[in-house]
Design a protein around this motif. Structure first.
Motif, PDB file in Angstrom:
ATOM      1  N   GLY A   1      34.319  60.277 -46.327  1.00  0.00           N
ATOM      2  CA  GLY A   1      34.386  59.168 -47.272  1.00  0.00           C
ATOM      3  C   GLY A   1      35.713  58.433 -47.290  1.00  0.00           C
ATOM      4  N   ASP A   2      35.697  57.206 -47.842  1.00  0.00           N
ATOM      5  CA  ASP A   2      36.843  56.288 -47.839  1.00  0.00           C
ATOM      6  C   ASP A   2      37.218  55.919 -46.407  1.00  0.00           C
ATOM      7  N   SER A   3      36.236  55.440 -45.676  1.00  0.00           N
ATOM      8  CA  SER A   3      36.457  55.078 -44.268  1.00  0.00           C
ATOM      9  C   SER A   3      37.316  53.824 -44.140  1.00  0.00           C
ATOM     10  N   ILE A   4      37.200  52.898 -45.102  1.00  0.00           N
ATOM     11  CA  ILE A   4      38.050  51.702 -45.104  1.00  0.00           C
ATOM     12  C   ILE A   4      38.688  51.555 -46.481  1.00  0.00           C
ATOM     13  N   ASP A   5      39.782  50.824 -46.548  1.00  0.00           N
ATOM     14  CA  ASP A   5      40.538  50.717 -47.792  1.00  0.00           C
ATOM     15  C   ASP A   5      40.000  49.604 -48.685  1.00  0.00           C
ATOM     16  N   GLY A   6      40.164  49.775 -49.991  1.00  0.00           N
ATOM     17  CA  GLY A   6      39.677  48.805 -50.960  1.00  0.00           C
ATOM     18  C   GLY A   6      40.263  47.412 -50.803  1.00  0.00           C
ATOM     19  N   GLN A   7      41.480  47.335 -50.258  1.00  0.00           N
ATOM     20  CA  GLN A   7      42.102  46.012 -50.140  1.00  0.00           C
ATOM     21  C   GLN A   7      41.354  45.089 -49.177  1.00  0.00           C
ATOM     22  N   ASN A   8      40.502  45.649 -48.324  1.00  0.00           N
ATOM     23  CA  ASN A   8      39.694  44.805 -47.431  1.00  0.00           C
ATOM     24  C   ASN A   8      38.818  43.835 -48.215  1.00  0.00           C
ATOM     25  N   ALA A   9      38.358  44.270 -49.391  1.00  0.00           N
ATOM     26  CA  ALA A   9      37.503  43.403 -50.221  1.00  0.00           C
ATOM     27  C   ALA A   9      38.280  42.163 -50.658  1.00  0.00           C
ATOM     28  N   ARG A  10      39.523  42.358 -51.099  1.00  0.00           N
ATOM     29  CA  ARG A  10      40.354  41.230 -51.547  1.00  0.00           C
ATOM     30  C   ARG A  10      40.686  40.290 -50.394  1.00  0.00           C
TER      31      ARG A  10
ATOM     32  N   TRP B   1      29.861  58.895 -49.082  1.00  0.00           N
ATOM     33  CA  TRP B   1      30.344  57.651 -49.676  1.00  0.00           C
ATOM     34  C   TRP B   1      31.451  57.954 -50.663  1.00  0.00           C
ATOM     35  N   GLY B   2      32.572  57.226 -50.527  1.00  0.00           N
ATOM     36  CA  GLY B   2      33.699  57.390 -51.432  1.00  0.00           C
ATOM     37  C   GLY B   2      33.922  56.164 -52.290  1.00  0.00           C
ATOM     38  N   ASN B   3      34.932  56.221 -53.148  1.00  0.00           N
ATOM     39  CA  ASN B   3      35.224  55.089 -54.035  1.00  0.00           C
ATOM     40  C   ASN B   3      35.619  53.842 -53.261  1.00  0.00           C
ATOM     41  N   HIS B   4      36.318  53.994 -52.115  1.00  0.00           N
ATOM     42  CA  HIS B   4      36.758  52.805 -51.375  1.00  0.00           C
ATOM     43  C   HIS B   4      35.587  52.093 -50.694  1.00  0.00           C
ATOM     44  N   GLU B   5      34.562  52.823 -50.285  1.00  0.00           N
ATOM     45  CA  GLU B   5      33.348  52.155 -49.799  1.00  0.00           C
ATOM     46  C   GLU B   5      32.775  51.256 -50.889  1.00  0.00           C
ATOM     47  N   LEU B   6      32.817  51.777 -52.136  1.00  0.00           N
ATOM     48  CA  LEU B   6      32.210  51.059 -53.254  1.00  0.00           C
ATOM     49  C   LEU B   6      33.114  49.968 -53.818  1.00  0.00           C
ATOM     50  N   TYR B   7      34.393  49.963 -53.461  1.00  0.00           N
ATOM     51  CA  TYR B   7      35.248  48.815 -53.774  1.00  0.00           C
ATOM     52  C   TYR B   7      34.895  47.641 -52.855  1.00  0.00           C
ATOM     53  N   ASN B   8      34.423  47.970 -51.660  1.00  0.00           N
ATOM     54  CA  ASN B   8      34.143  46.951 -50.646  1.00  0.00           C
ATOM     55  C   ASN B   8      32.707  46.443 -50.652  1.00  0.00           C
ATOM     56  N   PHE B   9      31.765  47.329 -50.994  1.00  0.00           N
ATOM     57  CA  PHE B   9      30.343  46.992 -50.883  1.00  0.00           C
ATOM     58  C   PHE B   9      29.581  47.474 -52.107  1.00  0.00           C
ATOM     59  N   SER B  10      28.538  46.767 -52.437  1.00  0.00           N
ATOM     60  CA  SER B  10      27.618  47.273 -53.459  1.00  0.00           C
ATOM     61  C   SER B  10      26.803  48.412 -52.849  1.00  0.00           C
ATOM     62  N   ARG B  11      26.237  49.244 -53.711  1.00  0.00           N
ATOM     63  CA  ARG B  11      25.359  50.318 -53.208  1.00  0.00           C
ATOM     64  C   ARG B  11      24.204  49.717 -52.417  1.00  0.00           C
ATOM     65  N   ALA B  12      23.665  48.615 -52.911  1.00  0.00           N
ATOM     66  CA  ALA B  12      22.532  47.966 -52.236  1.00  0.00           C
ATOM     67  C   ALA B  12      22.920  47.513 -50.830  1.00  0.00           C
ATOM     68  N   ARG B  13      24.159  47.075 -50.663  1.00  0.00           N
ATOM     69  CA  ARG B  13      24.625  46.631 -49.342  1.00  0.00           C
ATOM     70  C   ARG B  13      24.905  47.844 -48.436  1.00  0.00           C
TER      71      ARG B  13
ATOM     72  N   ALA C   1      38.754  62.856 -43.131  1.00  0.00           N
ATOM     73  CA  ALA C   1      38.613  62.311 -44.486  1.00  0.00           C
ATOM     74  C   ALA C   1      39.603  61.184 -44.731  1.00  0.00           C
ATOM     75  N   ASP C   2      39.203  60.240 -45.581  1.00  0.00           N
ATOM     76  CA  ASP C   2      40.095  59.204 -46.110  1.00  0.00           C
ATOM     77  C   ASP C   2      40.856  58.460 -45.014  1.00  0.00           C
ATOM     78  N   ILE C   3      40.092  57.847 -44.121  1.00  0.00           N
ATOM     79  CA  ILE C   3      40.683  57.029 -43.054  1.00  0.00           C
ATOM     80  C   ILE C   3      41.332  55.784 -43.674  1.00  0.00           C
ATOM     81  N   GLN C   4      40.617  55.141 -44.578  1.00  0.00           N
ATOM     82  CA  GLN C   4      41.093  53.983 -45.352  1.00  0.00           C
ATOM     83  C   GLN C   4      41.761  52.913 -44.488  1.00  0.00           C
ATOM     84  N   PHE C   5      41.101  52.580 -43.389  1.00  0.00           N
ATOM     85  CA  PHE C   5      41.650  51.570 -42.484  1.00  0.00           C
ATOM     86  C   PHE C   5      41.655  50.184 -43.122  1.00  0.00           C
ATOM     87  N   ALA C   6      42.727  49.444 -42.883  1.00  0.00           N
ATOM     88  CA  ALA C   6      42.807  48.009 -43.185  1.00  0.00           C
ATOM     89  C   ALA C   6      43.759  47.405 -42.164  1.00  0.00           C
ATOM     90  N   ASP C   7      43.464  46.199 -41.733  1.00  0.00           N
ATOM     91  CA  ASP C   7      44.364  45.498 -40.805  1.00  0.00           C
ATOM     92  C   ASP C   7      45.492  44.887 -41.638  1.00  0.00           C
TER      93      ASP C   7
END
Length: 311
Positions: free
Chosen positions: A55-64, A90-102, A6-12
């Motif tokens: 869920g939360d496989s990648i971190d929200g900061q990837n979007a920024r 699907w977690g909140n961080h997936e949805l910070y990065n991508f729309s549901r449609a994506r 759970a909650d990998i939240q990877f970001a480089d």
């Protein structure tokens, strides 16, 4: 047997902290720990049958940073080294990065493409499958009702914002400060009535077929497996459906990085897994679950304790 993480939240990115500024997060290291988990799962004998990524496989900061696609590709490449299916919540961080449609068009969309394994709404990432005889896995979408990942003009967004605003008058919708029900924050979400009706039908069928059911979602649905904040908006409604059937033995969730566990009054086990993102480099946070006729045994690694859950 199956793997759980759970909650990998990877970001480089360099190490950082949680929103409160007091918990260290090891963004790059989480990918290394995931590789360790995959290596160990690949070596299991007898082999595991699938993996649950909660869920939360990648971190929200990837979007920024403009790195959402790149970060997700790296995580999925590691998980892709396994020769077994990976089921993604699907977690909140997936949805910070991508729309549901994506998200529907990414490798995180593990709902079957054909058939009626999920609700009519294809953007609702809920589905069920049978990984072994008399065993059913149900993946729920805890952000089916959510302001995240949806267009502000859409009906889903407007309905979700109304639900949230009724309970949370704060300027910052991620703040639980002063709330009578502190789980009504934007980083949580809820289940639509359509999804709950669908779940009821799935569990009714499992009752009739004398199946054991494992339910999974990113957000906990029992207060005893939560800190009171990390909890689905309408968790009582989800619990009511589950408790109206005999078949559910366990609910697995992530979201709360400290992890938690309880067995409710109806005998259902609620296990919230510790988050990989806050795991120091010299430890880990994943597990393997062995399912028997009368119990589930979790063999935890690093921060995750072993646990026996009798049915």
């Amino acid at each position: 047997a199956f793997g759980v993480i759970a909650d990998i939240q990877f970001a480089d990115a360099e190490d950082g902290h949680d929103f409160g500024g007091c918990r260290r997060r090891y963004y790059r290291n989480s990918l290394r720990l995931l590789r360790e988990a995959v290596r160990e799962w690949a070596g299991e004998s007898p082999p595991i049958d699938f993996v649950l990524q909660l869920g939360d496989s990648i971190d929200g900061q990837n979007a920024r940073r403009g790195e959402a696609e790149s970060a997700l590709r790296q995580v999925l490449e590691v998980l892709g080294q396994l020769s077994v299916p990976v089921h993604h919540a699907w977690g909140n961080h997936e949805l910070y990065n991508f729309s549901r449609a994506r998200l529907v068009h990414t490798g995180l969309y593990s709902r079957p493409a054909e058939g009626s394994a999920g609700p009519p709404d294809r953007e609702c990432h809920a589905y069920h499958c049978s990984p072994a005889p008399r065993l059913r896995l149900v993946v729920l979408d805890a952000y089916d009702v959510s302001t995240l990942g949806t267009e502000p003009g859409s009906l889903r967004y407007q309905v979700s914002l109304r639900v949230l605003r009724e309970k949370n008058p704060n300027d910052d919708l991620n703040s639980p400060e002063g709330l009578k029900e502190p789980h009504f924050v934007a980083f949580n979400g809820g289940f639509s009535q359509a999804q709950l009706d669908w779940l009821d039908e799935v569990l009714k069928s499992s009752d009739e077929n004398q199946e054991k059911v494992i339910v999974t979602a990113h957000v906990p649905i029992h207060p005893g497996a939560s800190n009171g904040v990390c909890l689905a908006w309408n968790h009582e409604a989800a619990l009511s459906v589950i408790h109206s059937h005999q078949c559910v033995v366990c609910v697995l969730a992530g979201h709360l990085h400290d992890g938690a566990y309880c067995q409710d009054a109806q005998g259902v086990h609620h296990l919230t897994l510790e988050g990989l993102i806050e795991t120091p480099p010299d430890s880990n946070a994943f597990g393997t679950v062995y399912v028997y006729e009368d119990k589930m045994v979790l063999k935890g690694r690093g921060r995750i304790p072993d646990r026996v859950m009798h049915f």
